[in-house]
Design an enzyme around this catalytic site. Sequence first.
Site, PDB file in Angstrom:
ATOM      1  N   SER A  11       8.522 -87.669 -70.629  1.00 37.57           N
ATOM      2  CA  SER A  11       8.377 -87.467 -68.984  1.00 37.57           C
ATOM      3  C   SER A  11       9.273 -86.546 -68.510  1.00 37.57           C
ATOM      4  CB  SER A  11       8.404 -88.968 -68.434  1.00 37.57           C
ATOM      5  OG  SER A  11       7.984 -89.119 -67.217  1.00 37.57           O
ATOM      6  N   PRO A  12       9.133 -85.058 -68.843  1.00 40.45           N
ATOM      7  CA  PRO A  12      10.016 -84.205 -68.391  1.00 40.45           C
ATOM      8  C   PRO A  12       9.747 -83.920 -66.977  1.00 40.45           C
ATOM      9  CG  PRO A  12       8.579 -83.369 -69.728  1.00 40.45           C
ATOM     10  CD  PRO A  12       8.470 -84.590 -69.863  1.00 40.45           C
ATOM     11  N   GLY A  66       5.070 -86.441 -62.899  1.00 44.03           N
ATOM     12  CA  GLY A  66       4.201 -85.340 -62.036  1.00 44.03           C
ATOM     13  C   GLY A  66       5.098 -85.203 -60.689  1.00 44.03           C
ATOM     14  N   LEU A  67       5.982 -86.049 -60.415  1.00 40.90           N
ATOM     15  CA  LEU A  67       6.890 -85.787 -59.279  1.00 40.90           C
ATOM     16  C   LEU A  67       7.478 -84.582 -59.208  1.00 40.90           C
ATOM     17  CD1 LEU A  67       8.341 -89.258 -58.789  1.00 40.90           C
ATOM     18  CD2 LEU A  67       6.125 -88.578 -57.459  1.00 40.90           C
ATOM     19  N   GLY A 109       6.369 -81.844 -60.453  1.00 41.45           N
ATOM     20  CA  GLY A 109       5.237 -80.839 -60.899  1.00 41.45           C
ATOM     21  C   GLY A 109       4.587 -80.220 -59.666  1.00 41.45           C
ATOM     22  N   GLY A 110       5.312 -80.274 -58.417  1.00 42.46           N
ATOM     23  CA  GLY A 110       4.720 -79.830 -57.052  1.00 42.46           C
ATOM     24  C   GLY A 110       3.910 -80.913 -56.261  1.00 42.46           C
ATOM     25  N   TYR A 133      -0.069 -95.701 -79.613  1.00 43.19           N
ATOM     26  CA  TYR A 133      -0.899 -94.642 -78.713  1.00 43.19           C
ATOM     27  C   TYR A 133      -2.369 -94.972 -78.893  1.00 43.19           C
ATOM     28  CZ  TYR A 133       3.324 -92.241 -77.603  1.00 43.19           C
ATOM     29  OH  TYR A 133       4.817 -91.806 -77.041  1.00 43.19           O
TER      30      TYR A 133
END
Length: 323
Positions: free
Chosen positions: A211-212, A216-217, A219-220, A53
């Site tokens: 990637s829970p 972002g898909l 996440g609203g 990272y």
Amino acid sequence: MEYTHLGRSGLSVSRLCLGTMNFGPETDEPTSFSIMDAARAAGINFFDTANVYGSKLGRGATESILGRWFAQGGERREDTVLATKVYGTMSDRPNDGKLSALNIRRSLDESLKRLQTDHIDLFQFHHVDRDTPWDEIWQAMETAVAQGKILYAGSSNFAGWHIATAQAEARKRGFTGLVSEQSLYNLLKRDIEREVIPAAQANGMGILPWSPLEGGLLGGVLRKERDGSRRVSGANAEKLEKNRTAIGAYEDFAAELGHEPGDLGLAWLMHQKAVTAPIIGPRTMAQLEAGLRAVDITLDDAALRRLDEIFPGYKTAPEDYAW
């Protein structure tokens, strides 16, 4: 904050794991420090990173940020269950990557220096190495455990049969083997339900979903699209169009329950028996605070069934595709 054991181990970890991949490339060091302090204050004791990272700042940069945070003292290191990873190539040397005994030893020592600590609590294989025999891998890990440099071993991005093989080879040696598997897992991506989760459960391993919220898909995204606060592009735009109807139904259901969509997605993961802790990767303090809300959400059977209707999952193999 709630705590649970990591797989079959006696190690107690928080139900949320703080992912640090954004620290450095997306989030500056002072903000990263503030997020880690706030996570610690909220009871998150489980931090995840990796030697690779750092992105545009260079591989290793994120571990170095954590090391400087630990160096501030105040029992920061003592309060943290620290997880990092080995596999990714760190230089152009031919042995500087994957899971050879040489690279495990070298990468571990370099991670310890960057992290400014004398041991790693959970040392994870970032990917399966198809070229290195398990005898070599486990011998290197046994040595590191004997030296006190690591305590537990984990995997990431393994298939079910990789987990089964790794554990069988560890048992032959009388070694603990793997206690966790870090996999892509969320309401939109449930592939690991076929074989990875059953293999992990059969071998006493906890699942750590990365990637829970599927980038972002979950996440609203549709609401943010409507109000102009977010524009989706690239691969995520294709995923959104493919799943727009389901995501719309999901956001409507979250509103019906009185929750933010992202909170609902995290809460669903924490209601899955195999899951130890979803890995949240906040770039900002607000994103950390949003993730913390999910810990307090309880979903009843009706809510869980509705989410399965919106995003159908998989049965355990072979029943998923045969009898």
